[in-house]
Design a protein around this motif. Sequence first.
Motif, short mmCIF file in Angstrom:
data_model
loop_
_atom_site.label_atom_id
_atom_site.label_comp_id
_atom_site.label_asym_id
_atom_site.label_seq_id
_atom_site.Cartn_x
_atom_site.Cartn_y
_atom_site.Cartn_z
N ARG A 1 0.83 -1.21 0.00
CA ARG A 1 0.00 0.00 0.00
C ARG A 1 0.86 1.26 0.00
NH1 ARG A 1 -4.12 -1.98 4.64
NH2 ARG A 1 -5.76 -2.89 3.34
N ARG A 2 1.96 1.21 0.73
CA ARG A 2 2.82 2.40 0.83
C ARG A 2 3.59 2.65 -0.45
NH1 ARG A 2 3.21 4.55 5.80
NH2 ARG A 2 2.59 3.31 7.61
N MET A 3 3.87 1.59 -1.20
CA MET A 3 4.76 1.73 -2.34
C MET A 3 4.05 1.75 -3.70
SD MET A 3 7.60 2.06 -0.80
CE MET A 3 8.69 2.06 -2.22
N LEU A 4 2.84 1.23 -3.75
CA LEU A 4 2.13 1.12 -5.02
C LEU A 4 0.73 1.71 -4.93
CD1 LEU A 4 2.95 -2.58 -6.02
CD2 LEU A 4 4.12 -0.52 -6.78
N PRO A 5 0.21 2.22 -6.04
CA PRO A 5 -1.18 2.69 -6.04
C PRO A 5 -2.14 1.49 -5.97
CG PRO A 5 -0.25 2.83 -8.25
CD PRO A 5 0.88 2.45 -7.34
N THR A 6 -2.85 1.37 -4.90
CA THR A 6 -3.79 0.27 -4.71
C THR A 6 -5.06 0.79 -4.06
OG1 THR A 6 -2.94 -0.25 -2.50
CG2 THR A 6 -1.93 -1.42 -4.35
N ARG A 7 -6.07 -0.05 -4.04
CA ARG A 7 -7.28 0.26 -3.26
C ARG A 7 -7.51 -0.87 -2.28
NH1 ARG A 7 -11.86 -2.46 -5.51
NH2 ARG A 7 -11.42 -3.37 -7.57
N SER A 8 -8.02 -0.52 -1.13
CA SER A 8 -8.24 -1.51 -0.08
C SER A 8 -9.61 -2.17 -0.24
CB SER A 8 -8.15 -0.86 1.30
OG SER A 8 -6.85 -0.37 1.53
N VAL A 9 -9.65 -3.45 0.11
CA VAL A 9 -10.89 -4.22 0.07
C VAL A 9 -11.06 -4.91 1.42
CG1 VAL A 9 -12.08 -6.18 -0.99
CG2 VAL A 9 -10.74 -4.63 -2.41
N ALA A 10 -12.26 -4.86 1.95
CA ALA A 10 -12.57 -5.58 3.18
C ALA A 10 -13.68 -6.58 2.90
CB ALA A 10 -13.00 -4.60 4.27
N VAL A 11 -13.49 -7.81 3.35
CA VAL A 11 -14.48 -8.85 3.08
C VAL A 11 -14.71 -9.67 4.35
CG1 VAL A 11 -12.65 -10.37 2.19
CG2 VAL A 11 -15.04 -10.85 1.61
N GLU A 12 -15.96 -10.03 4.59
CA GLU A 12 -16.30 -10.87 5.74
C GLU A 12 -15.99 -12.33 5.39
OE1 GLU A 12 -17.96 -10.38 8.91
OE2 GLU A 12 -17.27 -8.32 8.65
N VAL A 13 -15.16 -12.95 6.20
CA VAL A 13 -14.79 -14.35 5.98
C VAL A 13 -14.84 -15.09 7.32
CG1 VAL A 13 -13.29 -13.75 4.04
CG2 VAL A 13 -12.31 -13.99 6.32
N HIS A 14 -14.73 -16.40 7.24
CA HIS A 14 -14.66 -17.21 8.45
C HIS A 14 -13.22 -17.21 8.97
CE1 HIS A 14 -18.46 -18.70 6.74
NE2 HIS A 14 -18.78 -18.98 8.00
#
Length: 357
Positions: free
Chosen positions: A54-67
């Motif tokens: 995240r610090r070094m590359l252009p990205t977007r964060s994703v949050a997903v509900e998992v077990h």
Amino acid sequence: MKKVVLAFDSFKGCISAQEACEACAQGVREAWQNAVVVQVPLSDGGEGLVECVRRMLPTRSVAVEVHGPLMDMVEAEYAISADGKTAYMEMAAASGLTLVPPERRNPLKATTYGVGEMIADAVKRGCREIVMGIGGSATCDGGRGMVEALKDCRCLDMDCQVIAACDVNNPLFGKNGAAYVFAPQKGATPEQVETLDGRLRAFAKATEHAGRATPELAFSSGAGAAGGLGYALLAYLNANLHSGIDIMLDIVGFDAAIKDADLVITGEGKSDEQTLMGKVPYGVLKRCRKANIPVWLLSGMIDDATGRLAESFGLVRSINEGDTRPLSVLMQPNVAKQNLKESVSFLVANYHELSMN
């Protein structure tokens, strides 16, 4: 004008890799005001991989509900590249040891099911490459849970390349396998270790009978990583297992960053024999050797009884050298950052004299 590249891992339990680089940069500029300073915060590809990306590359964060490891629902975060084609994730986000309180840790029950759900989520979002750090697991299921989840999500035979950051060479089972070597760290008793090893053998047999693997695959380097998750990644997803730090250095474009550098400074919380077995400073050292660039190792603690660190790096120093305060004080973030800054400032100011030694 000097060019200095700062390539630190986190000082675990103390300061992040980014904080270490920033403190070091202040020290460099105190001594060399006109220096070109390049900061490259790093991770060895286990826990911290996503933060580093995240610090070094252009990205977007994703949050997903998992077990989670014990099938409780947890929110797992990962990152997707700007073009939407690559997902960066850590298995620990779904099945990590830190997700389970010490009193509930039980590798007989812990599962990698959530890892499969996280992978499936990325695939359904259009990702065609997954880079995964596989350190810090609470599990010892051989990746069976991940496989079950991918089946349930109808993603087992997906068109997706998986690259796993793996820094252990243990086989799936046996005395050097996932159960015997790693399960005790996750709360397993000696009796449970035997049970887990038997389960891993049975899973390998079932995988072979399904035509997914040969008997030799269970003994591949890294098959026993993350409680055997490495095996399932190899057998079911045809993954490539690589050194975590090499993956990270490629991701951040390290070879380009050190071009024309006069000095590279690296470090971590504690440096010892393990440092030379795939940790961040050693990965940095290998790349710099090829480019003939000197590397200094500045860490919170140095244990170099064999002298191998001193032989390998141009300079090896503890940032706490001469500081007699208790470890509890030295581990305070502000203290660590100040000691790192002051150490670097002094050493860089004496660069030419040190270089002659």
